[in-house]
Motif scaffolding. Structure first.
Motif, PDB file in Angstrom:
ATOM      1  N   GLU A   1      -3.018  13.545  10.192  1.00  0.00           N
ATOM      2  CA  GLU A   1      -1.968  12.520   9.702  1.00  0.00           C
ATOM      3  C   GLU A   1      -1.735  11.193  10.391  1.00  0.00           C
ATOM      4  OE1 GLU A   1       1.217  15.365   9.347  1.00  0.00           O
ATOM      5  OE2 GLU A   1       0.736  15.947   7.234  1.00  0.00           O
ATOM      6  N   ARG A   2      -1.658  11.455  11.646  1.00  0.00           N
ATOM      7  CA  ARG A   2      -1.778  10.231  12.561  1.00  0.00           C
ATOM      8  C   ARG A   2      -2.874   9.326  12.033  1.00  0.00           C
ATOM      9  NH1 ARG A   2       0.174  13.580  16.595  1.00  0.00           N
ATOM     10  NH2 ARG A   2      -1.976  13.346  17.635  1.00  0.00           N
ATOM     11  N   GLN A   3      -4.014   9.677  12.051  1.00  0.00           N
ATOM     12  CA  GLN A   3      -5.254   9.150  11.582  1.00  0.00           C
ATOM     13  C   GLN A   3      -5.299   8.456  10.369  1.00  0.00           C
ATOM     14  OE1 GLN A   3      -6.263   8.676  14.771  1.00  0.00           O
ATOM     15  NE2 GLN A   3      -8.308   8.892  14.165  1.00  0.00           N
ATOM     16  N   VAL A   4      -4.807   9.095   9.360  1.00  0.00           N
ATOM     17  CA  VAL A   4      -4.574   8.541   8.089  1.00  0.00           C
ATOM     18  C   VAL A   4      -3.587   7.390   8.015  1.00  0.00           C
ATOM     19  CG1 VAL A   4      -3.648   9.130   5.855  1.00  0.00           C
ATOM     20  CG2 VAL A   4      -5.260  10.663   6.793  1.00  0.00           C
ATOM     21  N   ARG A   5      -2.309   7.317   8.841  1.00  0.00           N
ATOM     22  CA  ARG A   5      -1.481   6.339   8.797  1.00  0.00           C
ATOM     23  C   ARG A   5      -2.024   5.105   9.812  1.00  0.00           C
ATOM     24  NH1 ARG A   5       3.056   6.977   6.870  1.00  0.00           N
ATOM     25  NH2 ARG A   5       3.907   9.102   6.245  1.00  0.00           N
ATOM     26  N   SER A   6      -2.907   5.551  10.573  1.00  0.00           N
ATOM     27  CA  SER A   6      -3.314   4.280  11.447  1.00  0.00           C
ATOM     28  C   SER A   6      -4.416   3.573  10.395  1.00  0.00           C
ATOM     29  CB  SER A   6      -4.241   5.049  12.481  1.00  0.00           C
ATOM     30  OG  SER A   6      -4.784   3.940  13.075  1.00  0.00           O
ATOM     31  N   TYR A   7      -5.285   4.254   9.810  1.00  0.00           N
ATOM     32  CA  TYR A   7      -5.928   3.795   8.562  1.00  0.00           C
ATOM     33  C   TYR A   7      -5.449   3.052   7.763  1.00  0.00           C
ATOM     34  CZ  TYR A   7      -9.835   3.742   5.038  1.00  0.00           C
ATOM     35  OH  TYR A   7     -10.490   3.224   3.889  1.00  0.00           O
ATOM     36  N   ALA A   8      -4.456   3.428   7.109  1.00  0.00           N
ATOM     37  CA  ALA A   8      -3.551   2.514   6.288  1.00  0.00           C
ATOM     38  C   ALA A   8      -2.780   1.459   6.881  1.00  0.00           C
ATOM     39  CB  ALA A   8      -2.364   3.639   5.540  1.00  0.00           C
ATOM     40  N   ARG A   9      -2.077   1.566   8.121  1.00  0.00           N
ATOM     41  CA  ARG A   9      -1.904   0.245   8.650  1.00  0.00           C
ATOM     42  C   ARG A   9      -2.836  -0.633   8.777  1.00  0.00           C
ATOM     43  NH1 ARG A   9      -0.900   2.259  13.737  1.00  0.00           N
ATOM     44  NH2 ARG A   9       0.791   3.544  12.807  1.00  0.00           N
TER      45      ARG A   9
ATOM     46  N   LEU B   1       0.775  -1.169  -0.050  1.00  0.00           N
ATOM     47  CA  LEU B   1      -0.044  -0.165  -0.182  1.00  0.00           C
ATOM     48  C   LEU B   1       0.860   1.375   0.091  1.00  0.00           C
ATOM     49  CD1 LEU B   1      -3.083   0.810   0.602  1.00  0.00           C
ATOM     50  CD2 LEU B   1      -2.315   1.032   2.941  1.00  0.00           C
ATOM     51  N   SER B   2       0.280   2.153  -0.603  1.00  0.00           N
ATOM     52  CA  SER B   2       1.049   3.539  -0.647  1.00  0.00           C
ATOM     53  C   SER B   2      -0.072   4.669  -0.187  1.00  0.00           C
ATOM     54  CB  SER B   2       1.542   3.979  -2.064  1.00  0.00           C
ATOM     55  OG  SER B   2       2.659   2.960  -2.458  1.00  0.00           O
ATOM     56  N   ILE B   3       0.295   5.577   0.398  1.00  0.00           N
ATOM     57  CA  ILE B   3      -0.608   6.603   0.466  1.00  0.00           C
ATOM     58  C   ILE B   3      -0.166   7.956  -0.048  1.00  0.00           C
ATOM     59  CG2 ILE B   3      -1.408   5.871   2.777  1.00  0.00           C
ATOM     60  CD1 ILE B   3       0.364   7.837   4.036  1.00  0.00           C
ATOM     61  N   LYS B   4      -1.079   8.905  -0.518  1.00  0.00           N
ATOM     62  CA  LYS B   4      -0.858   9.961  -1.200  1.00  0.00           C
ATOM     63  C   LYS B   4      -1.774  11.263  -0.943  1.00  0.00           C
ATOM     64  CE  LYS B   4      -0.074  11.899  -5.938  1.00  0.00           C
ATOM     65  NZ  LYS B   4      -0.381  11.516  -7.215  1.00  0.00           N
ATOM     66  N   LYS B   5      -1.113  12.405  -0.511  1.00  0.00           N
ATOM     67  CA  LYS B   5      -1.960  13.367  -0.188  1.00  0.00           C
ATOM     68  C   LYS B   5      -2.346  13.886  -1.695  1.00  0.00           C
ATOM     69  CE  LYS B   5      -1.691  17.351   2.932  1.00  0.00           C
ATOM     70  NZ  LYS B   5      -0.779  18.128   3.920  1.00  0.00           N
ATOM     71  N   MET B   6      -3.707  14.509  -1.461  1.00  0.00           N
ATOM     72  CA  MET B   6      -4.254  15.138  -2.562  1.00  0.00           C
ATOM     73  C   MET B   6      -4.895  16.319  -2.177  1.00  0.00           C
ATOM     74  SD  MET B   6      -5.781  12.081  -4.871  1.00  0.00           S
ATOM     75  CE  MET B   6      -5.753  12.900  -6.410  1.00  0.00           C
ATOM     76  N   LYS B   7      -5.298  17.420  -2.963  1.00  0.00           N
ATOM     77  CA  LYS B   7      -6.440  18.611  -2.644  1.00  0.00           C
ATOM     78  C   LYS B   7      -7.620  18.013  -2.586  1.00  0.00           C
ATOM     79  CE  LYS B   7      -3.333  21.957  -4.196  1.00  0.00           C
ATOM     80  NZ  LYS B   7      -3.021  23.467  -4.797  1.00  0.00           N
ATOM     81  N   SER B   8      -8.374  18.713  -2.052  1.00  0.00           N
ATOM     82  CA  SER B   8      -9.778  18.123  -1.811  1.00  0.00           C
ATOM     83  C   SER B   8     -10.668  17.952  -2.792  1.00  0.00           C
ATOM     84  CB  SER B   8     -10.508  19.024  -0.585  1.00  0.00           C
ATOM     85  OG  SER B   8     -10.901  20.120  -1.139  1.00  0.00           O
ATOM     86  N   ASN B   9     -10.623  18.941  -3.977  1.00  0.00           N
ATOM     87  CA  ASN B   9     -11.377  18.700  -5.195  1.00  0.00           C
ATOM     88  C   ASN B   9     -10.799  17.553  -5.916  1.00  0.00           C
ATOM     89  OD1 ASN B   9      -8.879  20.150  -5.726  1.00  0.00           O
ATOM     90  ND2 ASN B   9      -9.895  21.436  -7.221  1.00  0.00           N
TER      91      ASN B   9
ATOM     92  N   ASN C   1      -7.241   0.293  -5.260  1.00  0.00           N
ATOM     93  CA  ASN C   1      -6.310  -0.640  -5.477  1.00  0.00           C
ATOM     94  C   ASN C   1      -5.270  -0.799  -4.239  1.00  0.00           C
ATOM     95  OD1 ASN C   1      -7.398  -1.456  -7.730  1.00  0.00           O
ATOM     96  ND2 ASN C   1      -6.492   0.178  -8.973  1.00  0.00           N
ATOM     97  N   SER C   2      -4.013  -0.362  -4.751  1.00  0.00           N
ATOM     98  CA  SER C   2      -3.070  -0.548  -3.467  1.00  0.00           C
ATOM     99  C   SER C   2      -2.583   0.896  -3.394  1.00  0.00           C
ATOM    100  CB  SER C   2      -1.754  -1.247  -4.252  1.00  0.00           C
ATOM    101  OG  SER C   2      -1.165  -0.667  -5.226  1.00  0.00           O
ATOM    102  N   PHE C   3      -3.546   1.767  -3.404  1.00  0.00           N
ATOM    103  CA  PHE C   3      -3.351   3.346  -2.846  1.00  0.00           C
ATOM    104  C   PHE C   3      -4.341   3.937  -1.876  1.00  0.00           C
ATOM    105  CE2 PHE C   3      -0.712   3.186  -6.726  1.00  0.00           C
ATOM    106  CZ  PHE C   3       0.206   3.897  -6.567  1.00  0.00           C
ATOM    107  N   VAL C   4      -3.973   4.590  -1.092  1.00  0.00           N
ATOM    108  CA  VAL C   4      -4.888   5.397   0.083  1.00  0.00           C
ATOM    109  C   VAL C   4      -4.448   6.885  -0.266  1.00  0.00           C
ATOM    110  CG1 VAL C   4      -5.616   6.178   2.054  1.00  0.00           C
ATOM    111  CG2 VAL C   4      -5.194   3.673   1.590  1.00  0.00           C
ATOM    112  N   TYR C   5      -5.578   7.521  -0.966  1.00  0.00           N
ATOM    113  CA  TYR C   5      -5.569   9.111  -1.241  1.00  0.00           C
ATOM    114  C   TYR C   5      -6.327   9.645  -0.129  1.00  0.00           C
ATOM    115  CZ  TYR C   5      -4.670   7.158  -5.862  1.00  0.00           C
ATOM    116  OH  TYR C   5      -4.145   6.421  -6.926  1.00  0.00           O
ATOM    117  N   TYR C   6      -5.608  10.919   0.083  1.00  0.00           N
ATOM    118  CA  TYR C   6      -6.338  11.461   1.405  1.00  0.00           C
ATOM    119  C   TYR C   6      -6.061  12.802   1.233  1.00  0.00           C
ATOM    120  CZ  TYR C   6      -1.703  12.220   3.454  1.00  0.00           C
ATOM    121  OH  TYR C   6      -0.290  12.799   3.509  1.00  0.00           O
ATOM    122  N   CYS C   7      -6.892  13.789   1.995  1.00  0.00           N
ATOM    123  CA  CYS C   7      -6.795  15.214   2.100  1.00  0.00           C
ATOM    124  C   CYS C   7      -7.358  15.429   3.618  1.00  0.00           C
ATOM    125  CB  CYS C   7      -7.523  16.111   1.091  1.00  0.00           C
ATOM    126  SG  CYS C   7      -9.228  16.136   1.652  1.00  0.00           S
ATOM    127  N   LEU C   8      -6.337  16.551   4.192  1.00  0.00           N
ATOM    128  CA  LEU C   8      -6.538  16.727   5.731  1.00  0.00           C
ATOM    129  C   LEU C   8      -7.600  18.115   5.690  1.00  0.00           C
ATOM    130  CD1 LEU C   8      -2.802  16.492   6.722  1.00  0.00           C
ATOM    131  CD2 LEU C   8      -4.801  14.931   6.878  1.00  0.00           C
TER     132      LEU C   8
END
Length: 136
Positions: free
Chosen positions: A107-115, A48-56, A88-95
């Motif tokens: 950010e800790r919540q996103v990492r916990s979700y990914a874990r 899995l990989s996580i990637k930060k994105m803008k909300s739109n 697939n094998s990505f988690v996209y997120y915005c804060l």
């Protein structure tokens, strides 16, 4: 020690050849791997990989790919701190937060979700000791 990136099939073959005593889930920045080690090499399969994105961009990606809204991660008071979308094998997120403290929490919540997702995506291997399951 050499690091070898392998696909899921090769990872299972390596596990059957060297055993699962050294099995662990590790992360390197924004990428999670399941890993086995022998005397010569470290074998890693990307989970899995996580990637930060803008909300739109996040909302557009979610609606185009799955025709649904991203999931909401909430803080202890029930306020939304991040939006996440799994593909697939990505988690996209915005804060969502404004303050630095809220941002760090989100950010800790996103990492916990990914874990949590990595545990579900991990290759089922025979005789995996529980204490070695997650070392991230």
């Amino acid at each position: 020690m050499e690091i070898k990136k392998v696909n899921k099939t090769e990872f299972v073959e390596v596990a059957s050849a060297i055993g699962t005593v050294t099995y662990q889930i590790v992360n390197n920045g924004n990428v999670w791997f399941e890993q086995l080690t022998d005397d010569k090499a470290v074998y890693q399969h990307r989970l899995l990989s996580i990637k930060k994105m803008k909300s739109n961009a996040l909302f557009n990606k979610a609606s185009v790919e799955a025709h649904k809204e991203p999931s909401r991660l909430k803080d202890s008071l029930g306020n939304v701190c991040a939006f996440v979308y799994e593909s697939n094998s990505f988690v996209y997120y915005c804060l969502v937060p404004v303050t630095r403290r809220e941002k760090n929490y989100a950010e800790r919540q996103v990492r916990s979700y990914a874990r949590c997702l990595t545990s579900r995506k991990a290759t089922p291997l025979p005789h995996q000791p529980n204490e070695n399951r997650i070392a991230a």
